[in-house]
Design a protein around this motif. Sequence first.
Motif, mmCIF file in Angstrom:
data_model
loop_
_atom_site.group_PDB
_atom_site.id
_atom_site.type_symbol
_atom_site.label_atom_id
_atom_site.label_comp_id
_atom_site.label_asym_id
_atom_site.label_seq_id
_atom_site.Cartn_x
_atom_site.Cartn_y
_atom_site.Cartn_z
ATOM 1 N N LEU A 119 51.628 10.529 19.701
ATOM 2 C CA LEU A 119 52.044 11.844 19.218
ATOM 3 C C LEU A 119 50.955 12.488 18.356
ATOM 4 C CD1 LEU A 119 55.828 11.317 18.355
ATOM 5 C CD2 LEU A 119 54.809 12.454 20.353
ATOM 6 N N ARG A 120 50.295 11.709 17.521
ATOM 7 C CA ARG A 120 49.213 12.283 16.704
ATOM 8 C C ARG A 120 48.116 12.839 17.589
ATOM 9 N NH1 ARG A 120 44.200 11.091 14.449
ATOM 10 N NH2 ARG A 120 43.903 12.074 12.402
ATOM 11 N N PHE A 121 47.796 12.113 18.657
ATOM 12 C CA PHE A 121 46.735 12.558 19.568
ATOM 13 C C PHE A 121 47.077 13.909 20.189
ATOM 14 C CE2 PHE A 121 44.358 12.721 23.527
ATOM 15 C CZ PHE A 121 43.126 12.214 23.174
ATOM 16 N N ILE A 122 48.322 14.087 20.624
ATOM 17 C CA ILE A 122 48.652 15.338 21.319
ATOM 18 C C ILE A 122 48.982 16.474 20.357
ATOM 19 C CG2 ILE A 122 49.377 14.149 23.415
ATOM 20 C CD1 ILE A 122 52.226 14.468 22.662
ATOM 21 N N LEU A 123 49.571 16.156 19.200
ATOM 22 C CA LEU A 123 50.011 17.213 18.294
ATOM 23 C C LEU A 123 48.895 17.723 17.384
ATOM 24 C CD1 LEU A 123 53.514 15.790 17.269
ATOM 25 C CD2 LEU A 123 52.993 17.531 18.998
ATOM 26 N N SER A 124 47.852 16.945 17.175
ATOM 27 C CA SER A 124 46.721 17.412 16.355
ATOM 28 C C SER A 124 46.002 18.559 17.052
ATOM 29 C CB SER A 124 45.751 16.264 16.093
ATOM 30 O OG SER A 124 46.377 15.228 15.368
ATOM 31 N N ASN A 142 48.900 22.647 28.180
ATOM 32 C CA ASN A 142 47.511 22.297 27.899
ATOM 33 C C ASN A 142 47.133 22.534 26.450
ATOM 34 O OD1 ASN A 142 47.289 23.512 31.040
ATOM 35 N ND2 ASN A 142 46.400 21.508 30.644
ATOM 36 N N SER A 143 48.022 23.202 25.725
ATOM 37 C CA SER A 143 47.790 23.423 24.309
ATOM 38 C C SER A 143 49.134 23.556 23.619
ATOM 39 C CB SER A 143 46.962 24.690 24.068
ATOM 40 O OG SER A 143 46.834 24.951 22.678
ATOM 41 N N THR A 144 49.174 23.174 22.347
ATOM 42 C CA THR A 144 50.402 23.343 21.560
ATOM 43 C C THR A 144 50.549 24.768 21.066
ATOM 44 O OG1 THR A 144 49.183 22.683 19.570
ATOM 45 C CG2 THR A 144 50.377 20.955 20.765
ATOM 46 N N ARG A 145 49.528 25.593 21.316
ATOM 47 C CA ARG A 145 49.525 26.952 20.759
ATOM 48 C C ARG A 145 49.246 27.995 21.837
ATOM 49 N NH1 ARG A 145 46.101 23.806 18.205
ATOM 50 N NH2 ARG A 145 44.357 24.811 19.231
ATOM 51 N N ASP A 146 49.802 29.162 21.641
ATOM 52 C CA ASP A 146 49.426 30.354 22.390
ATOM 53 C C ASP A 146 49.110 31.405 21.346
ATOM 54 O OD1 ASP A 146 48.990 32.449 24.060
ATOM 55 O OD2 ASP A 146 51.009 32.525 24.907
ATOM 56 N N GLY A 147 47.819 31.508 21.008
ATOM 57 C CA GLY A 147 47.438 32.343 19.876
ATOM 58 C C GLY A 147 47.917 31.679 18.599
ATOM 59 N N SER A 148 48.697 32.392 17.798
ATOM 60 C CA SER A 148 49.218 31.843 16.538
ATOM 61 C C SER A 148 50.626 31.268 16.710
ATOM 62 C CB SER A 148 49.253 32.948 15.467
ATOM 63 O OG SER A 148 50.069 34.029 15.904
ATOM 64 N N LYS A 149 51.141 31.293 17.920
ATOM 65 C CA LYS A 149 52.507 30.840 18.192
ATOM 66 C C LYS A 149 52.479 29.444 18.819
ATOM 67 C CE LYS A 149 56.611 32.079 20.905
ATOM 68 N NZ LYS A 149 57.159 33.034 21.904
ATOM 69 N N PHE A 150 53.368 28.566 18.319
ATOM 70 C CA PHE A 150 53.465 27.226 18.891
ATOM 71 C C PHE A 150 54.300 27.266 20.168
ATOM 72 C CE2 PHE A 150 52.377 26.076 14.508
ATOM 73 C CZ PHE A 150 51.351 25.169 14.747
ATOM 74 N N THR A 151 53.868 26.501 21.169
ATOM 75 C CA THR A 151 54.486 26.563 22.491
ATOM 76 C C THR A 151 55.426 25.395 22.763
ATOM 77 O OG1 THR A 151 52.568 25.413 23.433
ATOM 78 C CG2 THR A 151 52.540 27.827 23.476
ATOM 79 N N ILE A 152 55.528 24.453 21.833
ATOM 80 C CA ILE A 152 56.414 23.306 22.020
ATOM 81 C C ILE A 152 57.380 23.217 20.850
ATOM 82 C CG2 ILE A 152 54.746 22.000 23.387
ATOM 83 C CD1 ILE A 152 54.110 20.366 20.881
ATOM 84 N N TRP A 208 54.307 18.045 11.419
ATOM 85 C CA TRP A 208 53.148 17.936 12.322
ATOM 86 C C TRP A 208 52.324 19.215 12.403
ATOM 87 C CZ3 TRP A 208 52.334 20.937 16.635
ATOM 88 C CH2 TRP A 208 53.427 21.621 17.188
ATOM 89 N N GLN A 209 52.989 20.376 12.267
ATOM 90 C CA GLN A 209 52.263 21.642 12.423
ATOM 91 C C GLN A 209 51.206 21.842 11.341
ATOM 92 O OE1 GLN A 209 55.078 24.854 12.803
ATOM 93 N NE2 GLN A 209 56.015 24.006 14.649
ATOM 94 N N LYS A 210 51.389 21.202 10.174
ATOM 95 C CA LYS A 210 50.400 21.304 9.103
ATOM 96 C C LYS A 210 49.090 20.604 9.472
ATOM 97 C CE LYS A 210 53.940 21.309 5.465
ATOM 98 N NZ LYS A 210 54.472 20.579 4.273
ATOM 99 N N PHE A 211 49.168 19.690 10.437
ATOM 100 C CA PHE A 211 47.995 18.901 10.826
ATOM 101 C C PHE A 211 47.443 19.336 12.184
ATOM 102 C CE2 PHE A 211 50.388 16.485 7.787
ATOM 103 C CZ PHE A 211 49.427 15.897 6.981
ATOM 104 N N ASN A 212 47.918 20.470 12.659
ATOM 105 C CA ASN A 212 47.513 20.975 13.970
ATOM 106 C C ASN A 212 46.239 21.801 13.847
ATOM 107 O OD1 ASN A 212 47.839 23.487 16.064
ATOM 108 N ND2 ASN A 212 48.665 21.609 16.944
ATOM 109 N N ASN A 213 45.235 21.484 14.696
ATOM 110 C CA ASN A 213 43.998 22.264 14.788
ATOM 111 C C ASN A 213 43.279 22.395 13.448
ATOM 112 O OD1 ASN A 213 42.034 23.717 16.205
ATOM 113 N ND2 ASN A 213 43.016 25.668 15.807
ATOM 114 N N ARG A 214 43.122 21.277 12.763
ATOM 115 C CA ARG A 214 42.380 21.300 11.487
ATOM 116 C C ARG A 214 40.877 21.271 11.723
ATOM 117 N NH1 ARG A 214 44.051 16.439 8.016
ATOM 118 N NH2 ARG A 214 44.043 15.419 10.041
#
Length: 576
Positions: A119-124, A142-152, A208-214
């Motif tokens: 989960l850390r691998f995919i959610l980061s 392919n990404s957890t994000r679409d612009g600034s919006k989370f997709t999952i 998890w969202q706090k650790f996304n795309n750091r």
Amino acid sequence: MRKIFIIALALFIAACGGKKESDKQTLIFAHKGEMQSLDPIYSYDGVTQGLILNIYDTVIKFKGSSISKFEPLISTQVPSIENGLISKDGLTYTFPIRKNVKFHNGEILTPEDVKYSILRFILSDRAGGPSNLLLEPILGVNSTRDGSKFTITNKDIEEAVKIEGDNVVIKLKRPFAPFLSIMARWSYIMNKKWCAENGEWDGRLETWQKFNNRERDDSYLFNHMNGTGPFKLNRWDITGKRLSLLSNENYFLGAPKIKNILLMTVDEPSTMRLMLESGDVDVAEISQKFDKQYDGHEGIILADNLPRLRTDPAIFFTYEINTTANPDVGSSKLDGKGIPHDFFTDKDLRKAFAHAFDYQAFLTQTMQNKGTLANGPVPPGLIGYDKNAPHYNFDLEKSKEYFKKAWGGKVWENGFKFTITYNTSGEMRQIACEILKRNIESLNPKFKIELRGVPWASFLEKTDKRQMPMWSRGWIADYADPHNFVFPFLHSRGRYALSQGFKNPKLDALIEQAVNSVNVSEREKLYSQIQKIAYEEAPQIYTVHPTALWAFRKNVKGFYDNPVFMGIYFYPLYKE
């Protein structure tokens, strides 16, 4: 130069508590390029991934040199339909987790650590990072994000990875043919408790969202490692481009024979050769271009012509160039002094460049025939490769014809000026750029191309910002499947297509259809169709599929190679 290296190396060995280079328990490994981060969710380069596979175990692994057979590792069994660990619909995979495996800090691995690591691998999901490799099959995006919006959603995550007793159960969104191959290479297992104690994600869905795309340096794992693998991190000298490992004496498969490993960046080929000849280096990555320099040296053995799942170099056109304060585009106009931001959106122009590269001469003279001419992004050894597929050949007359049609004749009439970029440690990529420049400029005195080599970190940054009009890079398989080539090269959300601004909805649909099929013959047909469209669109220039070359001191034994390692697996090595 060599004297400086040796002094620095001696100081580094002393600082790390290592033994003399002649000691049978110490191995010195020289490589090209630099490590970007030691965090598996950040690094997406061959140099770093070649290190990481020695530190972090995966749930399963490739069997020896095979790219299609697997063995248990952290999982006690390889899932299959026959053993009931893959559901009949191909969606659910069950991994029974091995007991009493210790992390480097002494803690015992649990199924919770495996779930957390996946989960850390995919959610980061760092932009441009490797998270999509598991995101795509597990969560269907392919990404957890679409612009600034989370997709999952958290519900998506809860349903995807679960613990049932001693098993970790993963449910895919849809059948995904290469899933086990991905797990054998990218399911790095880390310690949840240790990560959380050091400020990393604590495993709760609420956080998890706090650790996304750091940013790279925000991760504690940027320069710290704690896996279960055969080696553990001792010291990383970032400035000196050197890193040392110690053996994991508690490794569950048995302690390695090599106790100390020193990895160092050596970009200069002549320095590399001198250090190998003198015994200052035990193992080195060298270019095919320089293999003749080692002829007749009894102390060195070459592991030559090793198969690789690789397309490199390839040359990329940026469809939407960022021209702001960009010296690589000159005037930013089609006036003979530069190029406009959309210069390479013209298909005739791209075909003109494709016909101007001397493919056969590059393979024969530069690569010493160590490789195969590329007909598309998919290399030999994978389904979808077709040696008879349509491809561009070197033909300056055809190139001239296409140049005269490009931009309604304005390209031929006005000329252009821009820069092609390559990374400074990529000798073959540099030569490919030089060949293209020479041939293009021979067609019209108004055609002017400059070449620029930049360090790897700057190269990656410029690629992501679309600042380079044309650039040379390559791709080596993350896992053994054609999807891992057609997606990054040709899908609009793929690594290179994104950097180029290339989009083709028909290709996107075919690529997704191909990876969701488990029928081999159907996949063959789809990948053939995909590469025919790529030939017609000419979004990239594919040159060769090279083989690999490692140089060893004669007393280094136990080496075996796998095309997806990206480096050397040190565990079986020993010294006589």
